[in-house]
Scaffold this motif. Structure first.
Motif, PDB file in Angstrom:
ATOM      1  N   ARG A  57      -4.189 -27.838   9.266  1.00 42.65           N
ATOM      2  CA  ARG A  57      -3.833 -29.059   8.541  1.00 42.65           C
ATOM      3  C   ARG A  57      -4.631 -29.230   7.252  1.00 42.65           C
ATOM      4  O   ARG A  57      -4.249 -30.018   6.384  1.00 42.65           O
ATOM      5  CB  ARG A  57      -4.064 -30.275   9.434  1.00 42.65           C
ATOM      6  CG  ARG A  57      -3.147 -30.359  10.640  1.00 42.65           C
ATOM      7  CD  ARG A  57      -3.374 -31.650  11.394  1.00 42.65           C
ATOM      8  NE  ARG A  57      -2.591 -31.698  12.632  1.00 42.65           N
ATOM      9  CZ  ARG A  57      -2.668 -32.667  13.519  1.00 42.65           C
ATOM     10  NH1 ARG A  57      -3.510 -33.687  13.307  1.00 42.65           N
ATOM     11  NH2 ARG A  57      -1.948 -32.637  14.621  1.00 42.65           N
ATOM     12  N   LEU A  58      -5.744 -28.520   7.140  1.00 43.59           N
ATOM     13  CA  LEU A  58      -6.624 -28.671   5.979  1.00 43.59           C
ATOM     14  C   LEU A  58      -6.414 -27.589   4.934  1.00 43.59           C
ATOM     15  O   LEU A  58      -6.888 -27.725   3.803  1.00 43.59           O
ATOM     16  CB  LEU A  58      -8.095 -28.645   6.434  1.00 43.59           C
ATOM     17  CG  LEU A  58      -8.487 -29.672   7.491  1.00 43.59           C
ATOM     18  CD1 LEU A  58      -9.935 -29.464   7.905  1.00 43.59           C
ATOM     19  CD2 LEU A  58      -8.277 -31.092   6.973  1.00 43.59           C
ATOM     20  N   ARG A  59      -5.723 -26.543   5.283  1.00 49.34           N
ATOM     21  CA  ARG A  59      -5.564 -25.411   4.370  1.00 49.34           C
ATOM     22  C   ARG A  59      -4.766 -25.824   3.134  1.00 49.34           C
ATOM     23  O   ARG A  59      -3.666 -26.367   3.239  1.00 49.34           O
ATOM     24  CB  ARG A  59      -4.897 -24.242   5.090  1.00 49.34           C
ATOM     25  CG  ARG A  59      -4.955 -22.932   4.340  1.00 49.34           C
ATOM     26  CD  ARG A  59      -4.502 -21.776   5.207  1.00 49.34           C
ATOM     27  NE  ARG A  59      -5.468 -21.482   6.270  1.00 49.34           N
ATOM     28  CZ  ARG A  59      -5.190 -21.612   7.552  1.00 49.34           C
ATOM     29  NH1 ARG A  59      -4.014 -22.039   7.950  1.00 49.34           N
ATOM     30  NH2 ARG A  59      -6.104 -21.305   8.457  1.00 49.34           N
ATOM     31  N   ASN A  60      -5.355 -25.581   1.944  1.00 49.52           N
ATOM     32  CA  ASN A  60      -4.733 -25.886   0.645  1.00 49.52           C
ATOM     33  C   ASN A  60      -4.414 -27.369   0.466  1.00 49.52           C
ATOM     34  O   ASN A  60      -3.544 -27.734  -0.340  1.00 49.52           O
ATOM     35  CB  ASN A  60      -3.450 -25.066   0.454  1.00 49.52           C
ATOM     36  CG  ASN A  60      -3.719 -23.577   0.459  1.00 49.52           C
ATOM     37  OD1 ASN A  60      -4.717 -23.118  -0.085  1.00 49.52           O
ATOM     38  ND2 ASN A  60      -2.835 -22.809   1.076  1.00 49.52           N
ATOM     39  N   ALA A  61      -5.104 -28.238   1.185  1.00 50.89           N
ATOM     40  CA  ALA A  61      -4.841 -29.679   1.100  1.00 50.89           C
ATOM     41  C   ALA A  61      -5.729 -30.331   0.053  1.00 50.89           C
ATOM     42  O   ALA A  61      -6.862 -29.900  -0.195  1.00 50.89           O
ATOM     43  CB  ALA A  61      -5.088 -30.340   2.455  1.00 50.89           C
ATOM     44  N   THR A  62      -5.216 -31.373  -0.577  1.00 48.87           N
ATOM     45  CA  THR A  62      -6.060 -32.222  -1.404  1.00 48.87           C
ATOM     46  C   THR A  62      -6.920 -33.085  -0.492  1.00 48.87           C
ATOM     47  O   THR A  62      -6.701 -33.139   0.731  1.00 48.87           O
ATOM     48  CB  THR A  62      -5.204 -33.126  -2.307  1.00 48.87           C
ATOM     49  OG1 THR A  62      -4.480 -34.047  -1.477  1.00 48.87           O
ATOM     50  CG2 THR A  62      -4.213 -32.312  -3.135  1.00 48.87           C
ATOM     51  N   GLY A  63      -7.877 -33.801  -1.075  1.00 51.35           N
ATOM     52  CA  GLY A  63      -8.702 -34.687  -0.262  1.00 51.35           C
ATOM     53  C   GLY A  63      -7.871 -35.762   0.415  1.00 51.35           C
ATOM     54  O   GLY A  63      -8.068 -36.070   1.590  1.00 51.35           O
ATOM     55  N   ALA A  64      -6.927 -36.346  -0.344  1.00 49.87           N
ATOM     56  CA  ALA A  64      -6.090 -37.406   0.227  1.00 49.87           C
ATOM     57  C   ALA A  64      -5.207 -36.859   1.346  1.00 49.87           C
ATOM     58  O   ALA A  64      -5.010 -37.518   2.369  1.00 49.87           O
ATOM     59  CB  ALA A  64      -5.234 -38.029  -0.874  1.00 49.87           C
TER      60      ALA A  64
ATOM     61  N   LEU B  16     -18.939 -23.619 -15.249  1.00 47.19           N
ATOM     62  CA  LEU B  16     -18.632 -25.041 -15.127  1.00 47.19           C
ATOM     63  C   LEU B  16     -19.369 -25.621 -13.934  1.00 47.19           C
ATOM     64  O   LEU B  16     -19.385 -25.008 -12.862  1.00 47.19           O
ATOM     65  CB  LEU B  16     -17.127 -25.254 -14.942  1.00 47.19           C
ATOM     66  CG  LEU B  16     -16.196 -24.784 -16.050  1.00 47.19           C
ATOM     67  CD1 LEU B  16     -14.749 -24.937 -15.603  1.00 47.19           C
ATOM     68  CD2 LEU B  16     -16.439 -25.574 -17.330  1.00 47.19           C
ATOM     69  N   ARG B  17     -19.959 -26.791 -14.110  1.00 50.21           N
ATOM     70  CA  ARG B  17     -20.618 -27.463 -12.994  1.00 50.21           C
ATOM     71  C   ARG B  17     -19.732 -28.603 -12.504  1.00 50.21           C
ATOM     72  O   ARG B  17     -19.332 -29.478 -13.281  1.00 50.21           O
ATOM     73  CB  ARG B  17     -21.992 -27.976 -13.393  1.00 50.21           C
ATOM     74  CG  ARG B  17     -22.994 -26.853 -13.637  1.00 50.21           C
ATOM     75  CD  ARG B  17     -24.413 -27.353 -13.608  1.00 50.21           C
ATOM     76  NE  ARG B  17     -25.370 -26.257 -13.629  1.00 50.21           N
ATOM     77  CZ  ARG B  17     -26.677 -26.403 -13.468  1.00 50.21           C
ATOM     78  NH1 ARG B  17     -27.191 -27.624 -13.277  1.00 50.21           N
ATOM     79  NH2 ARG B  17     -27.484 -25.364 -13.483  1.00 50.21           N
ATOM     80  N   ARG B  18     -19.414 -28.561 -11.226  1.00 49.51           N
ATOM     81  CA  ARG B  18     -18.572 -29.568 -10.611  1.00 49.51           C
ATOM     82  C   ARG B  18     -19.176 -29.989  -9.278  1.00 49.51           C
ATOM     83  O   ARG B  18     -19.920 -29.238  -8.660  1.00 49.51           O
ATOM     84  CB  ARG B  18     -17.154 -29.025 -10.387  1.00 49.51           C
ATOM     85  CG  ARG B  18     -16.394 -28.705 -11.672  1.00 49.51           C
ATOM     86  CD  ARG B  18     -16.066 -29.984 -12.426  1.00 49.51           C
ATOM     87  NE  ARG B  18     -15.214 -29.715 -13.590  1.00 49.51           N
ATOM     88  CZ  ARG B  18     -15.678 -29.473 -14.810  1.00 49.51           C
ATOM     89  NH1 ARG B  18     -16.988 -29.441 -15.028  1.00 49.51           N
ATOM     90  NH2 ARG B  18     -14.861 -29.267 -15.817  1.00 49.51           N
ATOM     91  N   ASP B  19     -18.844 -31.202  -8.845  1.00 49.91           N
ATOM     92  CA  ASP B  19     -19.300 -31.730  -7.553  1.00 49.91           C
ATOM     93  C   ASP B  19     -18.083 -32.073  -6.699  1.00 49.91           C
ATOM     94  O   ASP B  19     -17.729 -33.248  -6.542  1.00 49.91           O
ATOM     95  CB  ASP B  19     -20.170 -32.978  -7.738  1.00 49.91           C
ATOM     96  CG  ASP B  19     -21.515 -32.664  -8.358  1.00 49.91           C
ATOM     97  OD1 ASP B  19     -21.897 -31.491  -8.369  1.00 49.91           O
ATOM     98  OD2 ASP B  19     -22.176 -33.597  -8.834  1.00 49.91           O
ATOM     99  N   PRO B  20     -17.408 -31.065  -6.133  1.00 46.43           N
ATOM    100  CA  PRO B  20     -16.232 -31.358  -5.310  1.00 46.43           C
ATOM    101  C   PRO B  20     -16.578 -32.287  -4.150  1.00 46.43           C
ATOM    102  O   PRO B  20     -17.675 -32.224  -3.572  1.00 46.43           O
ATOM    103  CB  PRO B  20     -15.804 -29.984  -4.790  1.00 46.43           C
ATOM    104  CG  PRO B  20     -16.401 -29.005  -5.747  1.00 46.43           C
ATOM    105  CD  PRO B  20     -17.680 -29.625  -6.198  1.00 46.43           C
ATOM    106  N   ARG B  21     -15.614 -33.154  -3.800  1.00 42.16           N
ATOM    107  CA  ARG B  21     -15.793 -34.047  -2.665  1.00 42.16           C
ATOM    108  C   ARG B  21     -15.661 -33.269  -1.365  1.00 42.16           C
ATOM    109  O   ARG B  21     -14.926 -32.282  -1.262  1.00 42.16           O
ATOM    110  CB  ARG B  21     -14.754 -35.148  -2.680  1.00 42.16           C
ATOM    111  CG  ARG B  21     -14.803 -36.084  -3.889  1.00 42.16           C
ATOM    112  CD  ARG B  21     -16.061 -36.928  -3.890  1.00 42.16           C
ATOM    113  NE  ARG B  21     -17.131 -36.312  -4.692  1.00 42.16           N
ATOM    114  CZ  ARG B  21     -18.368 -36.767  -4.745  1.00 42.16           C
ATOM    115  NH1 ARG B  21     -18.712 -37.796  -3.995  1.00 42.16           N
ATOM    116  NH2 ARG B  21     -19.265 -36.170  -5.493  1.00 42.16           N
ATOM    117  N   VAL B  22     -16.380 -33.733  -0.358  1.00 49.00           N
ATOM    118  CA  VAL B  22     -16.389 -33.091   0.954  1.00 49.00           C
ATOM    119  C   VAL B  22     -15.960 -34.099   2.018  1.00 49.00           C
ATOM    120  O   VAL B  22     -16.432 -35.242   2.018  1.00 49.00           O
ATOM    121  CB  VAL B  22     -17.795 -32.540   1.277  1.00 49.00           C
ATOM    122  CG1 VAL B  22     -17.940 -32.243   2.759  1.00 49.00           C
ATOM    123  CG2 VAL B  22     -18.078 -31.280   0.465  1.00 49.00           C
ATOM    124  N   LEU B  23     -15.069 -33.671   2.892  1.00 47.51           N
ATOM    125  CA  LEU B  23     -14.716 -34.418   4.096  1.00 47.51           C
ATOM    126  C   LEU B  23     -15.031 -33.524   5.288  1.00 47.51           C
ATOM    127  O   LEU B  23     -14.732 -32.328   5.271  1.00 47.51           O
ATOM    128  CB  LEU B  23     -13.235 -34.793   4.095  1.00 47.51           C
ATOM    129  CG  LEU B  23     -12.775 -35.748   2.986  1.00 47.51           C
ATOM    130  CD1 LEU B  23     -11.260 -35.866   2.992  1.00 47.51           C
ATOM    131  CD2 LEU B  23     -13.415 -37.117   3.146  1.00 47.51           C
TER     132      LEU B  23
END
Length: 264
Positions: A102-109, A137-144
């Protein structure tokens, strides 16, 4: 026990209470360095007042940063290990399970919409993204973070990482390890090579906290006690040890110790 020792014990207990009350809930970061590689770690436990002899639901926030003293790029991170100390342990009996598919290639929402019942934490994963022909590039991706099951039915945590620009979506599996008494006290993950080829992890920030009901009882995904000996009513205990393993088998490990107070 002699009379003199008996008289000193209450004073010692009061001293521990005063020390515990004076320290902030989120103390300054502990830091360790090996060569040019630097790792810092901070942690917070809530609530701080806990029973002495039984575990109750708690939340833990951990913040770590990886850097180099000479400004060179951080090496590739291969593995993350987290071990909880004191009376802390993981328990997910009766908690909903999120299938990895269910999480594969999913957006956070999308991930949250599909697996909100299994959510146990949130955070971020600071990355340095290195793509051919582009500056880093420095990024801070959200984590669930979700409660899950591995291929063999073993308990795992799925860390779903997502950022929109540039598009980033991947899942890291944290295996849960048990101590000699069968308590789930540790987490360990090997980062996918498909990720480490283009991204350098610069730390993490996670908050594990989930209360839920199962079989008519209130439970916590993470529980802890305040394991200080009587007659003390406050003291120190090891909250967590974090270990990072980098390319070339370079390792950095740090433990943080925090205070707790015995709940009346």
């Amino acid at each position: 026990m002699t009379k003199g020792v008996t008289q000193r014990l209450p004073r010692l207990a009061l001293m521990f209470v005063a020390m515990a009350s004076a320290l902030p809930a989120f103390a300054a970061a502990e830091e360790v360095q090996s060569g040019n590689l630097v790792m810092s770690l901070r942690g917070r436990l809530a609530p701080l007042q806990l029973p002495r002899d039984r575990a109750v639901p708690v939340g833990v926030t951990l913040v770590s940063r990886i850097s180099t003293s000479d400004g060179t790029p951080v090496p590739k991170l291969r593995r993350i290990e987290i071990a909880f100390g004191g009376g802390a342990a993981i328990a997910a009996d009766g908690l909903a399970i999120c299938p990895r598919g269910r999480l594969r290639n999913a957006t956070g929402a999308e991930a949250l919409g599909r697996c909100s019942a299994a959510l146990v934490g949130r955070g971020s994963l600071p990355l340095e993204i290195r793509l051919p022909g582009h500056l880093p590039l420095r990024r801070d991706p959200r984590v669930l973070i979700f409660n899950g099951r591995g291929p063999g039915g073993e308990a795992v945590l799925w860390m779903h990482v997502f950022a929109a620009k540039p598009p980033v979506s991947f899942v890291v599996a944290f295996r849960i390890h048990r101590d000699s008494r069968g308590r789930a006290r540790g987490l360990a993950a090997t980062l996918p090579r498909s990720v480490t080829r283009w991204a350098r992890v610069r730390g993490f920030e996670v908050s594990l906290r989930r209360r839920y009901r199962s079989h008519g009882q209130s439970r916590g995904y993470l529980s802890a006690s305040c394991p200080v000996p009587r007659p003390l009513t406050a003291g120190y205990f090891p909250l967590v040890r974090a270990t990072f393993v980098f390319a070339g088998n370079r390792r950095l490990s740090e433990e943080i110790v925090r205070t707790c107070r015995v709940r009346p």
